[in-house]
Design an enzyme around this catalytic site. Structure first.
Site, PDB file in Angstrom:
ATOM      1  N   GLU A 136      11.438  16.576  13.932  1.00 49.53           N
ATOM      2  CA  GLU A 136      11.737  16.287  12.525  1.00 49.53           C
ATOM      3  C   GLU A 136      10.935  17.252  11.660  1.00 49.53           C
ATOM      4  O   GLU A 136       9.707  17.218  11.661  1.00 49.53           O
ATOM      5  CB  GLU A 136      11.351  14.847  12.200  1.00 49.53           C
ATOM      6  N   GLU A 158      10.108   1.643  10.385  1.00 50.70           N
ATOM      7  CA  GLU A 158      11.194   2.569  10.031  1.00 50.70           C
ATOM      8  C   GLU A 158      10.625   3.962  10.149  1.00 50.70           C
ATOM      9  O   GLU A 158       9.788   4.360   9.340  1.00 50.70           O
ATOM     10  CB  GLU A 158      11.668   2.316   8.599  1.00 50.70           C
ATOM     11  N   LYS A 208       0.852  -1.184   0.000  1.00 45.23           N
ATOM     12  CA  LYS A 208       0.000   0.000   0.000  1.00 45.23           C
ATOM     13  C   LYS A 208       0.893   1.241   0.000  1.00 45.23           C
ATOM     14  O   LYS A 208       1.455   1.643   0.999  1.00 45.23           O
ATOM     15  CB  LYS A 208      -0.932   0.055   1.217  1.00 45.23           C
ATOM     16  N   GLY A 232       7.280   5.356   7.900  1.00 44.49           N
ATOM     17  CA  GLY A 232       6.503   6.593   7.976  1.00 44.49           C
ATOM     18  C   GLY A 232       6.743   7.283   9.294  1.00 44.49           C
ATOM     19  O   GLY A 232       7.796   7.102   9.931  1.00 44.49           O
ATOM     20  N   CYS A 288      14.487  10.652   6.028  1.00 47.11           N
ATOM     21  CA  CYS A 288      14.710  10.337   7.427  1.00 47.11           C
ATOM     22  C   CYS A 288      16.190  10.332   7.791  1.00 47.11           C
ATOM     23  O   CYS A 288      16.554  10.489   8.940  1.00 47.11           O
ATOM     24  CB  CYS A 288      14.119   8.968   7.712  1.00 47.11           C
TER      25      CYS A 288
END
Ligand code: NAD
Length: 499
Positions: free
Chosen positions: A393, A258, A182, A236, A292
């Site tokens: 972030e 992750e 997905k 995500g 990331c």
């Protein structure tokens, strides 16, 4: 949109389920927005609950049927075919990913050209999945076997859709799992094209199913709740991971996560400064700051701090912002209007908290870029590690330059974060480099280099940056269960109740 405008869009009207191209049963069609223009460029089918049900059933029967029975060397052959097709079609995929995500073509081309290595390398492991014998005494023979975890729901983000897919699909298929992929609703197109490669490679029906869709209250959530899914492999945001964890709790799935990062990139005064600046600037701004792995906290030893700030300011003027498909463009737009607004709000918070905005911080003035989600590469000097720009972030091209004094303080600031995904350090003192690297709480530490990631290098986070590892043998392990078989050599078992 007028009929004429709709006709000009690319249409991807089908999901790929059980080896067939099917219309959504209870999903629909979504517009994929080109972040460089702010306008739709493709219309893509997305799946609903019934589509996920169908995909999970297909994945289960492939697992119980031909795929589950296929020997490793035959799985390897299919993965090698996929790698060849992927390599051939990489230029097409790179253009599509640039269009969908806004990432500049000069980044997507080398990135996507490399992905076939993941499929090829994991192909080489398919027939090397074996257990061990465990010596005990001569009354038993004990051995372990490695088995696929089962049906995997692979949920990917928009910032590196094809890379994060390769990281999951390669080891999952090598292990013998089946997959429902997905992709993120912002960037669904390349996953659909990948499905056509899976078909061309000749994988049995149901081994890989591709169902684009939404996350919350959409295909993503249905996958995570589905009792027929054995593992969720997710890349995500941390807050999404927490939601997924709760949704999957009832069926006690396996998870790999992750998640985000806020990497320290440490530059000691004895570094090879030219290389350190090259690495630190490019790894703060690559993918328009939306990766990331990026080193968004640049920790600089005080004696060279002003020099590094000046170098960042100068380098910032050399970055060519532009349309992603123009091969001269260094930096494309942010992937969405929402992401742009988030980055702008962090820039404002940096200003308000007293950091010194020394470069960038605005949207470019060019008329050509006016409708897209563009933002200048941005540099904050005089930043400290308590500011939001250093703690959270941002996922935008914003570098916070933080001064430090000496090894201990560098390590302290580096580890003073909830994240622990990646880190970089620059020093020509080999002893110091090893000492500092050993003390950093992150899943990946780069010494005198940055963003070196290969199919063989385990990648993943400490702390809030995730669970488990992608890439390398570790990723293969995460798609395998271990069964221990104990066989008595005497077939004698005493009655414990006859005394
Ligand atoms: P996101 O969490 O918003 O979405 C990721 C995926 O999850 C999408 O496919 C989305 O549709 C789906 N999703 C959203 N809500 C869901 C739900 N309730 N249930 C199931 N699925 C759901 O993340 P994003 O904004 O697409 O990606 C950016 C994030 O990804 C950043 O935090 C970044 O650091 C992280 N990231 C991490 C790595 C890594 O390897 N560690 C790599 C790339 C990106």
């Amino acid at each position: 949109m007028t009929n004429n405008e709709t006709a000009q869009l690319l249409h991807y009207k089908h999901l790929y389920i059980n080896g067939e191209w099917v219309e959504p049963e209870d999903g629909g069609m979504l517009d994929s927005i080109d972040p460089a223009t702010g306008k739709p460029w493709a219309i893509v089918a997305y799946g609903g609950k019934r589509d996920i049900d169908k995909a999970v059933a297909a994945a289960r029967s492939a697992l119980d049927g031909p795929w589950g029975k296929m020997p490793g060397h035959e799985r390897a052959e299919l993965l090698r075919k996929l790698a060849d097709i992927y390599k051939r079609r990489a230029p097409e995929l790179a253009r599509l990913e640039s269009r969908d995500s806004g990432r500049a073509l000069r980044e997507t081309i080398p990135d996507i050209n490399a992905h076939s290595n993941w499929y090829m390398w994991y192909a080489s492991l398919c027939d090397k999945i074996w257990g061990r014998t465990i010596p005990m005494d001569d009354s038993v023979h004990i051995y372990t076997s490695r088995l696929p975890v089962g049906v995997v729901g692979a949920i990917t983000p928009w910032n590196a859709p094809m890379l994060t897919t390769a990281w999951k699909l390669g080891p999952a298929l090598a292990a013998g799992c089946t997959v429902i992929l997905k992709p993120a609703e912002l960037t669904p197109v390349t996953a659909i094209v990948l499905a056509s490669m899976i078909e061309e490679a000749g994988f049995p029906a149901g081994v890989v199913n591709v169902v684009p869709g939404y996350g919350q209250n959409g295909a993503g959530q249905y996958l995570t709740e589905h009792p027929g899914v054995d593992k969720i492999a997710f890349t995500g945001e941390g807050k999404t991971a927490r939601t997924i964890l709760k949704a999957g709790a009832d069926s006690l799935k396996k998870f790999s996560f992750e998640l985000g990062g806020k990497a320290p990139h440490i530059i000691f005064a004895d570094a090879n400064l030219d290389s350190a600046i090259n690495a630190a600037t490019s790894s703060a701004w690559a993918v328009c700051g939306q990766s990331c792995a990026l080193g968004s906290r640049v920790l600089v030893e005080k004696t060279i701090y002003d020099q590094v700030v000046d170098a960042f300011i100068k380098r910032q003027t050399q970055v060519r912002i532009g349309m992603p498909l123009n091969e001269r463009t260094h930096m494309g737009p942010q992937a969405s209007a929402e992401q742009l607004a988030k980055t702008m709000s962090y820039i404002e918070s940096g200003r308000q908290e007293g950091a010194d905005l020394v470069a960038g911080g605005s949207q470019p003035k060019s008329q050509e870029l006016a409708d897209g989600f563009f933002i200048e590469p941005t540099v904050f000097a005089s930043a400290n590690n308590n500011m939001r720009i250093a703690r959270e972030e941002i996922f935008g091209p914003v570098a916070a330059l933080i001064p430090f004094e000496g090894e201990e303080e560098a390590i302290h600031i580096a580890n003073d974060t909830t994240y622990g995904l990646t880190a970089g350090l620059w020093s020509q003192d080999i002893g110091k480099a090893h000492r500092v690297a050993a003390k950093i709480r992150a899943g990946m530490v780069w010494v005198n280099t940055y963003r070196y990631i290969r199919w063989t290098t385990p990648y993943g986070g400490f702390k809030a940056s995730g669970w488990g590892r992608e890439n390398g043998i570790e990723a293969l392990d995460s798609y395998l269960e271990t069964r221990t078989t104990v066989v008595s050599t005497t077939a004698q078992f005493q009655n414990p109740y006859n005394d």
